[in-house]
Design an enzyme around this catalytic site. Structure first.
Site, PDB file in Angstrom:
ATOM      1  N   CYS A  18       5.449  59.134  -4.998  1.00  0.00           N
ATOM      2  CA  CYS A  18       4.057  58.981  -5.390  1.00  0.00           C
ATOM      3  C   CYS A  18       3.160  60.022  -4.746  1.00  0.00           C
ATOM      4  O   CYS A  18       3.536  60.693  -3.795  1.00  0.00           O
ATOM      5  CB  CYS A  18       3.534  57.604  -4.948  1.00  0.00           C
ATOM      6  SG  CYS A  18       4.518  56.223  -5.502  1.00  0.00           S
ATOM      7  N   GLY A  45       4.296  62.359  -8.876  1.00  0.00           N
ATOM      8  CA  GLY A  45       4.515  61.140  -9.642  1.00  0.00           C
ATOM      9  C   GLY A  45       3.991  61.286 -11.053  1.00  0.00           C
ATOM     10  O   GLY A  45       2.809  61.581 -11.235  1.00  0.00           O
ATOM     11  N   ASN A 119       2.659  55.766  -0.883  1.00  0.00           N
ATOM     12  CA  ASN A 119       3.669  56.803  -1.083  1.00  0.00           C
ATOM     13  C   ASN A 119       4.766  56.578  -0.075  1.00  0.00           C
ATOM     14  O   ASN A 119       4.515  56.510   1.129  1.00  0.00           O
ATOM     15  CB  ASN A 119       3.065  58.200  -0.895  1.00  0.00           C
ATOM     16  CG  ASN A 119       4.133  59.286  -0.907  1.00  0.00           C
ATOM     17  OD1 ASN A 119       5.110  59.194  -1.640  1.00  0.00           O
ATOM     18  ND2 ASN A 119       3.946  60.307  -0.100  1.00  0.00           N
ATOM     19  N   GLY A 120       6.007  56.463  -0.546  1.00  0.00           N
ATOM     20  CA  GLY A 120       7.135  56.268   0.342  1.00  0.00           C
ATOM     21  C   GLY A 120       8.000  55.113  -0.110  1.00  0.00           C
ATOM     22  O   GLY A 120       7.943  54.679  -1.264  1.00  0.00           O
ATOM     23  N   TYR A 266      11.318  71.463  -1.792  1.00  0.00           N
ATOM     24  CA  TYR A 266      11.031  71.192  -3.202  1.00  0.00           C
ATOM     25  C   TYR A 266       9.785  70.354  -3.453  1.00  0.00           C
ATOM     26  O   TYR A 266       9.010  70.655  -4.354  1.00  0.00           O
ATOM     27  CB  TYR A 266      12.243  70.477  -3.818  1.00  0.00           C
ATOM     28  CG  TYR A 266      12.062  70.058  -5.268  1.00  0.00           C
ATOM     29  CD1 TYR A 266      12.209  70.979  -6.289  1.00  0.00           C
ATOM     30  CD2 TYR A 266      11.748  68.748  -5.597  1.00  0.00           C
ATOM     31  CE1 TYR A 266      12.041  70.603  -7.616  1.00  0.00           C
ATOM     32  CE2 TYR A 266      11.582  68.358  -6.921  1.00  0.00           C
ATOM     33  CZ  TYR A 266      11.733  69.285  -7.926  1.00  0.00           C
ATOM     34  OH  TYR A 266      11.568  68.921  -9.223  1.00  0.00           O
TER      35      TYR A 266
END
Length: 485
Positions: A18, A45, A119-120, A266
Site C-alpha cells: 500500500c 498499490g 502500509n505493511g 524495486y
C-alpha cells in the site's frame, strides 16, 4: 486462468502492499492534496484507493476499486470538505481484493470516529484477534472474521476503538506496542491526525511541512507533488499526532531499524529519498557494483524498463559498454477490468514491452533487470529479443536471488513458487534461455545502499527475519525452518 486485473504475462512481479498519505492543513483543499499525494504513490498499490476527510465534526469516507484516477473525479473531490484527510492506495497481501477491504477503514465509537490506512503486514494477527476477543467481552464489536474487512487493518481499527475509553492517543499507546510485523499507520479522529511506524521501520514513512500544515506519506515523492518540504522520517517506534497545538511526538517502542532492502531494488520511486539517499543514485551504484562483480563481453547494455534503467546506466558506466534503449514500454498497460482472450494473452510481454529491432539486431546484449521471482517474464523477454535479432542475451540482475517469501507487505510467491530455491544458477540460466546469467551479491547490494546490513531487512534474500514468524504462517509459505534475528 487470469482474472481481471492480472498481469497478462502471468508473472506480475513483486508488489508492495500500500501507499498511505495524511494531511492536516486548515484552509487548504485537503481532498485534492490527498488525491495528488496518492497519485504519486500509485506504484505502491493499484487495486483500490480511498480517502477520509474530516471537517472537525464528521468524517466523510470515499473509496472504490481501481486506480486513483478511476476512483476520484472533480465532483467527488469538490464534495469532500475539511481541513484533514487520510488517504490510501492498496494492493492486497492480507485480505481479498474486494471493495470491503479498500481503505481507509472506518469505525465509530461513542465519542469519535476513526479512519485508518495501513502500509505493511502484521505477523501476529492470531494473537491480536484473541486479545480483541478478551477485550470486548460482551460488547458488540465483531470478531475479525465478521468485520467489514478481512485484512489485518480492520483488526487494528477494531482494537483502537475497543481501547478508546481515554481517547485515541491513549488507545494507540495501548495497541501499538502489541503489534508485530510491518506497519506504517496514518489515522485520524475528527480533530487530530496520527501516524505511527513499526519499531523496525521496515517500510518508509516521512513527515513534511506545508506553509500552513503538515503531511505524512509513504515516500518523499508524495511530499514533492503537493509542495511540502521534507522535515524528517517518522522514526521507528514513534507515534506522532498533529492538531491545533502543532506537531507532537512520543515513543511506543525502542527503535531497532531494519529497513526493507527491496525498497532500494524495486519498490520505491527512483526520485524518493530513503535514509537521506536518493533511490535513483543507489540503483545506479548497484549497477556499477554488478558490472564489477559480473563483467561480460558485449556490445550494448539495455534495461528492462523502467525498474532496470538506473542499474543499467550504472552497469554501462562501470563496464564501458555503451548504454542504449532496446525496449519500449507501453506506459498505459496496467490494471484492467477487461478479460483478455487467449489470442491476446499469447502476445504476453509484447503488450508491455516491444523491442527496437534496428538497435538490437546482431548485437550482444546485456539486459539489466531488478529481480527474478518466478522467471516467466525473463523467459519471454529473452525469447522476444532473440526473435528480434539479438546475437547474444546476457541477463544481469540488480538483486540477489529471491529465495524466501516476505511476511511484511511484499507479495512474493511462496517458496515453492520461487524459481531460485529449486534451481542452480546454470539451471535458471537455461530455464530463461539466456547465454549467461548473474545476480549481484547480497554484500554488493548492501554496500551499494551505504547502510549497514544490521540495519536492513534482507529476509527475502537470506531468510533472516527481523520479527519472529509464527510457525503456522511459516509452514503455509513453504519455509522449511524457523528463522529469526
Amino acid at each position: 486462468m487470469l482474472s481481471p486485473g492480472d498481469d497478462w504475462t502471468d508473472d506480475p512481479g513483486p508488489r508492495d502492499a500500500c501507499g498511505v498519505f495524511g494531511v492536516w492543513a486548515p484552509g487548504e483543499e485537503v481532498a485534492k492534496l490527498t488525491y495528488f499525494g496518492l497519485y504519486a504513490l500509485q506504484h505502491r498499490g493499484q487495486e483500490s484507493a480511498g480517502m477520509a476527510v474530516s471537517n472537525g465534526e464528521r468524517i466523510m469516507v470515499f473509496k472504490d476499486m481501481g486506480l486513483v484516477s478511476q476512483v476520484f473525479d472533480e465532483p467527488t473531490l469538490n464534495s469532500l470538505h475539511g481541513f484533514m484527510a487520510v488517504g490510501h492506495c492498496r494492493y492486497s497481501t492480507t485480505g481479498a481484493s474486494t471493495w470491503d477491504n479498500a481503505q481507509p477503514t472506518f469505525r465509530g465509537t461513542r465519542d469519535f470516529g476513526l479512519a485508518l490506512g495501513h502500509n505493511g503486514n502484521l505477523t501476529n494477527t492470531d494473537e491480536l484477534e484473541a486479545w480483541l476477543g478478551e477485550s470486548v467481552a460482551e460488547a458488540e464489536v465483531p470478531r475479525k472474521n465478521r468485520m467489514d474487512s478481512t485484512s489485518d487493518t480492520a483488526l487494528v481499527t477494531a482494537l483502537l476503538t475497543v481501547h478508546a475509553e481515554n481517547g485515541l492517543r491513549e488507545a494507540a499507546l495501548t495497541v501499538l506496542p502489541r503489534l508485530q510485523g510491518a506497519f506504517c499507520l496514518v489515522f485520524s479522529n475528527e480533530r487530530t491526525l496520527f501516524a505511527a511506524r513499526d519499531p523496525q521501520g521496515i517500510h518508509p514513512l516521512v513527515l513534511g511541512r506545508l506553509s500552513n500544515g503538515w503531511v505524512v506519506a509513504s515516500e518523499t515523492a508524495a511530499l514533492d507533488i503537493v509542495g511540502a518540504s521534507l522535515i524528517r522520517e517518522v522514526e521507528p517506534g514513534e507515534l506522532i499526532w498533529i492538531d491545533e497545538s502543532g506537531l507532537n511526538s512520543t515513543r511506543f517502542a525502542e527503535a531497532d531499524p531494519k529497513g526493507c532492502l527491496f525498497e532500494y531494488v524495486y519498490l520505491a520511486r527512483p526520485d524518493t529519498l530513503i535514509s537521506d539517499r536518493r533511490v535513483h543514485a543507489v540503483r545506479v551504484e548497484i549497477g556499477r557494483t554488478l558490472a564489477l562483480e559480473s563483467p561480460v563481453d558485449a556490445d550494448l547494455v539495455i534495461p528492462t524498463p523502467e525498474s532496470g534503467t538506473p542499474s543499467a546506466i550504472g552497469y554501462a558506466e562501470a563496464s564501458g559498454i555503451p548504454y542504449g534503449i532496446g525496449l519500449v514500454k507501453n506506459s498505459y498497460v496496467g490494471r484492467t477490468f477487461i478479460q483478455p482472450s487467449q489470442t491476446i494473452r499469447q502476445l504476453g510481454i509484447r503488450l508491455k514491452l516491444n523491442p527496437i529491432r534496428d538497435i538490437i539486431e546482431g548485437k550482444r546484449l546485456v539486459v539489466v533487470d531488478d529481480s527474478i521471482v518466478r522467471g516467466n517474464t525473463q523467459r519471454a523477454l529473452v525469447k522476444m529479443l532473440r526473435e528480434a535479432g539479438a546475437a547474444e542475451v546476457h541477463v544481469r540482475i540488480s538483486s540477489p536471488p529471491v529465495q524466501w517469501p516476505c511476511f511484511f507487505g511484499i507479495d512474493f510467491a511462496t517458496r515453492a513458487e520461487l524459481i531460485a530455491p529449486g534451481l542452480s544458477m546454470d539451471e535458471i540460466c537455461r530455464s530463461i534461455g539466456a547465454d549467461s546469467l548473474a545476480y549481484i551479491s547480497l554484500e554488493g547490494l548492501t554496500a551499494s545502499t551505504g547502510i549497514s546490513g544490521r540495519r536492513l531487512c534482507r529476509a527475502c534474500f537470506d531468510g533472516v527475519y527481523p520479527v519472529p514468524i509464527p510457525a503456522g504462517r511459516a509452514e503455509q509459505m513453504g519455509l522449511e525452518r524457523k528463522f529469526g534475528c
